[in-house]
Write a protein that holds these residues in place. Structure first.
Motif, PDB file in Angstrom:
ATOM      1  N   THR A 288      44.652  41.407  35.000  1.00  0.00           N
ATOM      2  CA  THR A 288      44.622  40.053  35.517  1.00  0.00           C
ATOM      3  C   THR A 288      45.653  39.960  36.629  1.00  0.00           C
ATOM      4  O   THR A 288      46.787  40.411  36.470  1.00  0.00           O
ATOM      5  CB  THR A 288      44.865  38.985  34.429  1.00  0.00           C
ATOM      6  OG1 THR A 288      44.689  37.691  34.991  1.00  0.00           O
ATOM      7  CG2 THR A 288      46.224  39.074  33.806  1.00  0.00           C
ATOM      8  N   PRO A 289      45.250  39.443  37.775  1.00  0.00           N
ATOM      9  CA  PRO A 289      46.167  39.385  38.914  1.00  0.00           C
ATOM     10  C   PRO A 289      47.172  38.248  38.802  1.00  0.00           C
ATOM     11  O   PRO A 289      47.046  37.364  37.955  1.00  0.00           O
ATOM     12  CB  PRO A 289      45.236  39.169  40.108  1.00  0.00           C
ATOM     13  CG  PRO A 289      44.067  38.462  39.542  1.00  0.00           C
ATOM     14  CD  PRO A 289      43.918  38.955  38.128  1.00  0.00           C
ATOM     15  N   ASP A 290      48.120  38.292  39.690  1.00  0.00           N
ATOM     16  CA  ASP A 290      49.122  37.241  39.811  1.00  0.00           C
ATOM     17  C   ASP A 290      48.704  36.319  40.957  1.00  0.00           C
ATOM     18  O   ASP A 290      47.696  36.559  41.616  1.00  0.00           O
ATOM     19  CB  ASP A 290      50.493  37.860  40.098  1.00  0.00           C
ATOM     20  CG  ASP A 290      51.581  37.211  39.273  1.00  0.00           C
ATOM     21  OD1 ASP A 290      51.580  35.971  39.171  1.00  0.00           O
ATOM     22  OD2 ASP A 290      52.425  37.941  38.742  1.00  0.00           O
ATOM     23  N   THR A 291      49.489  35.319  41.211  1.00  0.00           N
ATOM     24  CA  THR A 291      49.214  34.450  42.351  1.00  0.00           C
ATOM     25  C   THR A 291      49.550  35.211  43.635  1.00  0.00           C
ATOM     26  O   THR A 291      50.363  36.144  43.624  1.00  0.00           O
ATOM     27  CB  THR A 291      50.063  33.168  42.304  1.00  0.00           C
ATOM     28  OG1 THR A 291      51.453  33.522  42.387  1.00  0.00           O
ATOM     29  CG2 THR A 291      49.810  32.375  41.028  1.00  0.00           C
ATOM     30  N   LYS A 292      48.940  34.814  44.738  1.00  0.00           N
ATOM     31  CA  LYS A 292      49.234  35.445  46.025  1.00  0.00           C
ATOM     32  C   LYS A 292      50.709  35.279  46.372  1.00  0.00           C
ATOM     33  O   LYS A 292      51.334  36.190  46.920  1.00  0.00           O
ATOM     34  CB  LYS A 292      48.361  34.833  47.128  1.00  0.00           C
ATOM     35  CG  LYS A 292      46.916  35.244  47.031  1.00  0.00           C
ATOM     36  CD  LYS A 292      46.087  34.600  48.124  1.00  0.00           C
ATOM     37  CE  LYS A 292      44.638  35.040  48.011  1.00  0.00           C
ATOM     38  NZ  LYS A 292      43.778  34.392  49.024  1.00  0.00           N
TER      39      LYS A 292
ATOM     40  N   PRO B 256      34.341  40.699  42.089  1.00  0.00           N
ATOM     41  CA  PRO B 256      33.879  39.389  41.629  1.00  0.00           C
ATOM     42  C   PRO B 256      33.853  38.397  42.789  1.00  0.00           C
ATOM     43  O   PRO B 256      34.730  38.423  43.653  1.00  0.00           O
ATOM     44  CB  PRO B 256      34.906  38.985  40.570  1.00  0.00           C
ATOM     45  CG  PRO B 256      36.020  39.953  40.661  1.00  0.00           C
ATOM     46  CD  PRO B 256      35.585  41.113  41.475  1.00  0.00           C
ATOM     47  N   SER B 257      32.830  37.551  42.811  1.00  0.00           N
ATOM     48  CA  SER B 257      32.702  36.561  43.880  1.00  0.00           C
ATOM     49  C   SER B 257      33.686  35.416  43.656  1.00  0.00           C
ATOM     50  O   SER B 257      34.223  35.249  42.553  1.00  0.00           O
ATOM     51  CB  SER B 257      31.277  36.011  43.921  1.00  0.00           C
ATOM     52  OG  SER B 257      31.040  35.207  42.770  1.00  0.00           O
ATOM     53  N   ALA B 258      33.883  34.630  44.677  1.00  0.00           N
ATOM     54  CA  ALA B 258      34.763  33.451  44.572  1.00  0.00           C
ATOM     55  C   ALA B 258      34.260  32.516  43.472  1.00  0.00           C
ATOM     56  O   ALA B 258      35.056  31.965  42.714  1.00  0.00           O
ATOM     57  CB  ALA B 258      34.836  32.733  45.907  1.00  0.00           C
ATOM     58  N   LYS B 259      32.947  32.361  43.388  1.00  0.00           N
ATOM     59  CA  LYS B 259      32.359  31.491  42.357  1.00  0.00           C
ATOM     60  C   LYS B 259      32.615  32.060  40.953  1.00  0.00           C
ATOM     61  O   LYS B 259      32.976  31.326  40.035  1.00  0.00           O
ATOM     62  CB  LYS B 259      30.858  31.346  42.618  1.00  0.00           C
ATOM     63  CG  LYS B 259      30.163  30.387  41.680  1.00  0.00           C
ATOM     64  CD  LYS B 259      28.686  30.256  42.031  1.00  0.00           C
ATOM     65  CE  LYS B 259      28.003  29.316  41.068  1.00  0.00           C
ATOM     66  NZ  LYS B 259      26.559  29.204  41.358  1.00  0.00           N
ATOM     67  N   GLU B 260      32.433  33.377  40.791  1.00  0.00           N
ATOM     68  CA  GLU B 260      32.674  34.010  39.489  1.00  0.00           C
ATOM     69  C   GLU B 260      34.150  33.892  39.101  1.00  0.00           C
ATOM     70  O   GLU B 260      34.475  33.588  37.945  1.00  0.00           O
ATOM     71  CB  GLU B 260      32.259  35.483  39.537  1.00  0.00           C
ATOM     72  CG  GLU B 260      30.759  35.685  39.634  1.00  0.00           C
ATOM     73  CD  GLU B 260      30.361  37.107  39.990  1.00  0.00           C
ATOM     74  OE1 GLU B 260      29.248  37.506  39.578  1.00  0.00           O
ATOM     75  OE2 GLU B 260      31.135  37.825  40.687  1.00  0.00           O
ATOM     76  N   LEU B 261      35.047  34.121  40.064  1.00  0.00           N
ATOM     77  CA  LEU B 261      36.484  34.011  39.790  1.00  0.00           C
ATOM     78  C   LEU B 261      36.875  32.579  39.459  1.00  0.00           C
ATOM     79  O   LEU B 261      37.655  32.345  38.524  1.00  0.00           O
ATOM     80  CB  LEU B 261      37.294  34.525  40.976  1.00  0.00           C
ATOM     81  CG  LEU B 261      37.260  36.030  41.195  1.00  0.00           C
ATOM     82  CD1 LEU B 261      37.913  36.393  42.523  1.00  0.00           C
ATOM     83  CD2 LEU B 261      37.934  36.760  40.038  1.00  0.00           C
ATOM     84  N   ALA B 262      36.355  31.612  40.190  1.00  0.00           N
ATOM     85  CA  ALA B 262      36.689  30.201  39.933  1.00  0.00           C
ATOM     86  C   ALA B 262      36.303  29.817  38.508  1.00  0.00           C
ATOM     87  O   ALA B 262      37.089  29.182  37.796  1.00  0.00           O
ATOM     88  CB  ALA B 262      35.990  29.304  40.949  1.00  0.00           C
TER      89      ALA B 262
ATOM     90  N   PHE C 246      45.004  26.807  38.629  1.00  0.00           N
ATOM     91  CA  PHE C 246      45.039  27.488  39.916  1.00  0.00           C
ATOM     92  C   PHE C 246      43.636  27.542  40.515  1.00  0.00           C
ATOM     93  O   PHE C 246      42.656  27.701  39.791  1.00  0.00           O
ATOM     94  CB  PHE C 246      45.553  28.930  39.769  1.00  0.00           C
ATOM     95  CG  PHE C 246      46.999  29.024  39.414  1.00  0.00           C
ATOM     96  CD1 PHE C 246      47.966  28.991  40.407  1.00  0.00           C
ATOM     97  CD2 PHE C 246      47.397  29.158  38.096  1.00  0.00           C
ATOM     98  CE1 PHE C 246      49.315  29.084  40.085  1.00  0.00           C
ATOM     99  CE2 PHE C 246      48.737  29.254  37.762  1.00  0.00           C
ATOM    100  CZ  PHE C 246      49.699  29.206  38.757  1.00  0.00           C
ATOM    101  N   LYS C 247      43.565  27.456  41.815  1.00  0.00           N
ATOM    102  CA  LYS C 247      42.303  27.683  42.510  1.00  0.00           C
ATOM    103  C   LYS C 247      42.149  29.186  42.661  1.00  0.00           C
ATOM    104  O   LYS C 247      43.134  29.912  42.793  1.00  0.00           O
ATOM    105  CB  LYS C 247      42.324  27.022  43.881  1.00  0.00           C
ATOM    106  CG  LYS C 247      42.399  25.513  43.818  1.00  0.00           C
ATOM    107  CD  LYS C 247      42.485  24.927  45.203  1.00  0.00           C
ATOM    108  CE  LYS C 247      42.628  23.416  45.080  1.00  0.00           C
ATOM    109  NZ  LYS C 247      43.023  22.801  46.333  1.00  0.00           N
ATOM    110  N   ALA C 248      40.914  29.653  42.669  1.00  0.00           N
ATOM    111  CA  ALA C 248      40.663  31.088  42.807  1.00  0.00           C
ATOM    112  C   ALA C 248      41.323  31.638  44.079  1.00  0.00           C
ATOM    113  O   ALA C 248      41.823  32.763  44.084  1.00  0.00           O
ATOM    114  CB  ALA C 248      39.164  31.370  42.812  1.00  0.00           C
TER     115      ALA C 248
ATOM    116  N   ALA D  87      39.129  29.067  35.597  1.00  0.00           N
ATOM    117  CA  ALA D  87      39.088  27.718  35.027  1.00  0.00           C
ATOM    118  C   ALA D  87      38.952  27.752  33.501  1.00  0.00           C
ATOM    119  O   ALA D  87      39.385  26.827  32.819  1.00  0.00           O
ATOM    120  CB  ALA D  87      37.937  26.925  35.634  1.00  0.00           C
ATOM    121  N   SER D  88      38.390  28.831  32.962  1.00  0.00           N
ATOM    122  CA  SER D  88      38.179  28.932  31.518  1.00  0.00           C
ATOM    123  C   SER D  88      39.394  29.454  30.764  1.00  0.00           C
ATOM    124  O   SER D  88      39.389  29.511  29.541  1.00  0.00           O
ATOM    125  CB  SER D  88      36.986  29.854  31.230  1.00  0.00           C
ATOM    126  OG  SER D  88      37.333  31.214  31.468  1.00  0.00           O
TER     127      SER D  88
END
Length: 185
Positions: A162-166, A100-106, A118-120, A110-111
């Motif tokens: 679904t991932p976790d935060t870095k 998935p692209s950064a735009k798709e993830l963002a 969180f930011k992507a 957000a949804s």
């Protein structure tokens, strides 16, 4: 201060002292492990939705639900057997399978209530949870994003991750490395 009051503080001093002298890790006693997880199952997806185990976008007539979730973060993996082909109106297809692209993830993050703040860029793209029913490399087969979940269907099963935060992933990997080092010595 009376003798009774002074003695009430003794455990606060003695427990850490005894722990240090015996080689116990006091900081490990005070903090929760970032690598803790919980496994859950349900006979049907509707049962899992009703119990709050799964999000509402999953097919309602699936069976054999298996989930592993990080106790201290949003990471999840789950699978279920599908009765019919997966279609979810709350999901969006990604342009490149597994990436998935950064735009798709963002837009996806957000949804979703758990990741909307969180930011992507703050979210990892790797999985740290494991289960014998989760095939290695499954995240690389993602075809859709359903909120924060990376999803695909294969062989009559729905797989979602679904991932976790870095930051959380770094903590988990650091704890695993320290544990492996302790086990080697």
């Amino acid at each position: 201060m009376t003798f009774k009051k002074r003695m009430a503080f003794a455990p606060l001093i003695l427990v850490p002292m005894v722990s240090l002298l015996t080689g116990c890790n006091v900081s490990g006693m005070a903090a929760d492990s970032p690598d803790q997880f919980t496994e859950k199952t349900a006979s049907t997806s509707q049962e899992a939705i009703d119990k709050g185990i799964l999000p509402s976008w999953v097919p309602k007539n699936a069976t054999n639900v298996k989930l592993v979730q990080r106790n201290s973060g949003p990471e999840r993996i789950f699978t279920m057997d599908l009765a019919e082909k997966f279609t979810a109106t709350q999901c969006s297809s990604i342009d490149t399978v597994g990436k998935p692209s950064a735009k798709e993830l963002a837009a996806a993050y957000a949804s979703d209530e758990r990741t909307k703040n969180f930011k992507a860029e703050e979210m990892a793209q790797e999985r740290t949870l494991q289960a014998d029913w989760w095939p290695e490399g499954t995240e690389a087969k993602t075809t859709d994003l359903c909120g924060r979940f990376w999803v695909h269907e294969a062989d009559g099963k729905l797989f979602a991750f679904t991932p976790d935060t870095k930051e959380k992933v770094a903590d988990v990997l650091e704890e695993r490395a320290a544990k492996a080092k302790r086990e080697q010595s």
